[in-house]
Design a protein around this motif. Structure first.
Motif: not given
Length: 197
Positions: A14, A10, A25, A28-30, A12, A183, A187-189, A192
């Motif tokens: 991580r 995607d 995943r 980690y993402d949510t 992104l 993070h 990282s995209h997170r 966040s």
């Protein structure tokens, strides 16, 4: 490019551990590092971190629904009332981690959680140890495993009857519920949670 970060399909970035399975995943993402401030939510994370001690997080996460079922959805009022028969049932339950000390600790920690209500509650108490600033690790090696605050938190919880709450486990809890943001930079997170700018 940081070799500790993996670019997913995607696009992104991580850390490697979060790119090894769909389950990790998604976690980690949510969820990981997002604020948790309810009593049952914090009690659940504290309990799962206790069970994770010495094991991989993937094992605990894969058994999470079974843990929820076995421990009354981590309702501390219900878990505090567990009897010796309940303990034996848990020891016979192949769907969870069957460790005598950790199961007993979770029941004791439920009792201690109820006592914490006199001090404003478990969640607020734990969050009162939030540091002034968060680490900003660029590599996995730069991520601390404990902190001054996690040592103080461990000591304070032990004093109040909690078990399996060492400084490393408490730092992992602080990461999981957003009290610190570990993070990796890139990282995209990162940033966040809404707590750390």
């Amino acid at each position: 490019m940081n070799e500790d970060l993996v670019i997913g399909d995607d696009g992104l970035a991580r850390p490697q551990w979060a790119a090894t399975s769909d389950m990790l995943r998604a976690y980690y993402d949510t969820e990981w590092g997002m604020p948790v401030r309810t009593e049952s939510g914090v009690f659940e994370r504290l309990s799962l971190e206790c069970f994770q001690s010495g094991l991989s997080w993937a094992i605990i996460l894969s058994k999470r629904e079974a843990f929820r079922e076995a421990f009354a959805n981590f309702d501390p009022e219900k878990v505090a009332l567990f009897t010796e028969n309940d303990f034996e049932s848990l020891m016979d339950n192949p769907a969870i981690v069957r460790n005598k000390l950790k199961i007993r600790a979770t029941i004791a920690n439920a009792e201690a959680t109820l006592m914490m209500r006199e001090e404003g509650g478990l969640a607020d108490f734990i969050w009162s140890f939030k540091p002034e600033e968060t680490p900003a690790p660029r590599t996995l090696a730069e991520i601390p495993t404990q902190s001054v605050e996690s040592k103080e938190l461990a000591k304070a919880l032990k004093k109040r009857g909690f078990k399996f709450v060492g400084p490393t486990t408490m730092f992992a809890l602080m990461e999981a519920i957003g009290m610190v943001d570990t993070h990796l930079v890139g990282s995209h997170r990162r940033n966040s949670s809404g707590i750390w700018a």
